[in-house]
Design a protein around this motif. Structure first.
Motif, short mmCIF file in Angstrom:
data_model
loop_
_atom_site.label_atom_id
_atom_site.label_comp_id
_atom_site.label_asym_id
_atom_site.label_seq_id
_atom_site.Cartn_x
_atom_site.Cartn_y
_atom_site.Cartn_z
N ASN A 1 12.79 -8.96 -9.47
CA ASN A 1 13.21 -7.81 -8.66
C ASN A 1 13.24 -8.15 -7.17
O ASN A 1 14.19 -7.80 -6.48
N ASN B 1 16.72 -8.50 -4.86
CA ASN B 1 16.90 -7.75 -3.61
C ASN B 1 17.22 -8.70 -2.47
O ASN B 1 18.06 -8.40 -1.62
N LYS C 1 21.87 0.83 -1.60
CA LYS C 1 22.97 0.16 -2.31
C LYS C 1 23.84 1.17 -3.05
O LYS C 1 23.34 2.18 -3.53
N GLY D 1 13.66 -0.85 -8.39
CA GLY D 1 13.18 -2.23 -8.49
C GLY D 1 11.83 -2.45 -7.83
O GLY D 1 10.89 -2.95 -8.46
MG MG Z 1 16.29 -3.87 -6.32
#
Ligand code: MG
Ligand code: ATP
Length: 397
Positions: free
Chosen positions: A300, A304, A354, A361
């Motif tokens: 995760n 990112n 996003k 996440g």
């Molecule tokens: Mg994420």
């Protein structure tokens, strides 16, 4: 676009409103009782004054017709049912008392010393009122605040204490129930997902077996690809099912686990991202983790990082020992960075910048590190336009 579940900001507003209300009620009652006390104090003083004058009439020789007033004075004297008063005549003898409240079982001989002691106490509170009897003779009326008024002085503080306790309790109940609810949702969702994935997974696996048994009809390389995807799905299912139950921790070689997983990730992300791993840990350093879930955390955070760099840049992982038997894994990217205002928000569920982000996440990663591994996950540093470092801290004793 900035998204964030409204309920969180609403909860904050609610908390502020509740706190303000408590404060308002608290100070309101404090001010009100304060005014009430001042009023009652004045009244009590006037009352004692009246009592002193009545005594003056009763015993005074300067009032020849005092006898006619006896019924008034005695009424005044008896009307006082709460203020403790003691009358000391010009010969320093105790000539009257009211509402002093002798301790139970006080004998007649013990009364006088008790009253003398009470006078000392009363003197500390108020100076006595002078009663002119006439012929230059003066008596003294000692008094103290009534029990009722004394209790009333404590009342606003007691009220404030109760209100504060109530506020704290309400806050605790509120936040713990929200937490418990979140936990149930997490665990329930995870379990359900694992369960739901189980059936199609086993049939997919059967299909792969079937395809393998007939290489003439099914190209072997395609079968391999499908099998890899099925394996990946299996990992996801296993992760979901372990987060849905209490995961077991096992001693693992941290260097190896991170190395293996970054190799695996490196194959899956853009070749324009330069990935590197360095470790200052002894090669055989063991750390208690749940490998499956821990890999999920790394994945995760790394994903990112790759997103923040828009697929181009450097992703560095560094493992190092910390004092107090802890180890840190720093994950640094050269991406867009996180503004100061968003540093804490990135861990809130639903916070995402996003287009297709769920904003789950990091919430999940933090939960896995902190609740299942008793560790810490935080933004170690970040600079907008330069990059970010996330740090995972684990116990290594
Ligand atoms: Mg994420
Ligand atoms: N390395 C990073 N650099 C810059 N911003 C980051 C970084 N990591 C996280 N963020 C910010 O934190 C937000 C939340 O991250 P999180 O992983 O929780 O959700 P997400 O990636 O948006 O969605 P998903 O649920 O798919 O992971 C991101 O949308 C991004 O704005």
């Amino acid at each position: 676009m900035l998204k964030s579940f409204d309920i969180y900001s609403q909860n904050n507003i609610l908390k502020i409103i509740v706190a303000l209300n408590l404060l308002l009620v608290g100070t309101g009652s404090l001010l009100y009782t304060d005014r009430l006390i001042t009023k009652l104090e004045t009244r009590e003083q006037q009352y004692v004054q009246l009592y002193a004058s009545a005594i003056g009439y009763l015993y005074g020789s300067s009032h020849p017709d005092a006898g006619d007033l006896t019924f008034v004075t005695s009424e005044i004297l008896q009307a006082n049912k709460s203020i403790p008063v003691i009358y000391v005549n010009p010969n320093n003898q105790i000539a009257g008392e009211l509402n002093v409240g002798f301790p139970e079982g006080t004998t007649d001989e013990e009364k006088e010393p008790f009253l003398r002691k009470t006078i000392i106490e009363m003197r500390k509170e108020h100076s006595p009122l002078i009663v002119n009897i006439g012929d230059g003779q003066q008596g003294l009326v000692y008094y103290s605040t009534s029990k009722l008024l004394r209790q009333l002085t404590y009342f606003p503080y007691a009220l404030l204490a109760i209100l504060t306790a109530l506020g704290v309790l309400a806050y605790l109940a509120f936040s713990s129930s929200r937490r418990a609810e979140q936990n149930r949702v997490w665990v329930g969702l995870a379990k359900e997902t694992a369960h739901q994935l189980g059936t199609p997974m086993s049939s997919l696996m059967a299909w792969v077996e079937y395809m393998r048994s007939d290489p003439d009809q099914f190209d072997g390389s395609i079968t391999d690809e499908i099998e890899k995807d099925v394996q990946r799905l299996e990992t996801i299912t296993a992760r979901f099912s372990s987060i849905g139950s209490v995961p077991t921790l096992k001693e693992e070689n941290l260097n190896d686990v991170v190395q293996q997983f970054t190799d695996y990730l490196a194959r899956r992300i853009s070749t324009k991202v330069k990935m590197s791993l360095s470790s200052q840990l002894p090669p055989n350093q063991m750390v208690k983790i749940n490998k499956l879930l821990f890999e999920w955390v790394i994945e995760n955070v790394c994903k990112n990082a790759v997103d923040a760099m828009k697929g181009t840049g450097e992703l560095r992982l560094k493992i190092m020992p910390l004092p107090h038997k802890e180890v840190a894994i720093d994950i640094t990217d050269t991406g867009k960075g996180i503004s100061k205002a968003n540093m804490q928000k990135v861990f809130s569920p639903g916070f995402s910048t996003k287009k297709r982000g769920w904003g789950l996440g990091l919430t999940l990663a933090k939960r896995i590190v902190e609740e299942y591994h008793d560790g810490r996950l935080y933004v170690k540093s970040s600079e907008v336009g330069k990059g970010t470092t996330f740090r995972i801290v684990l116990n290594a004793d």
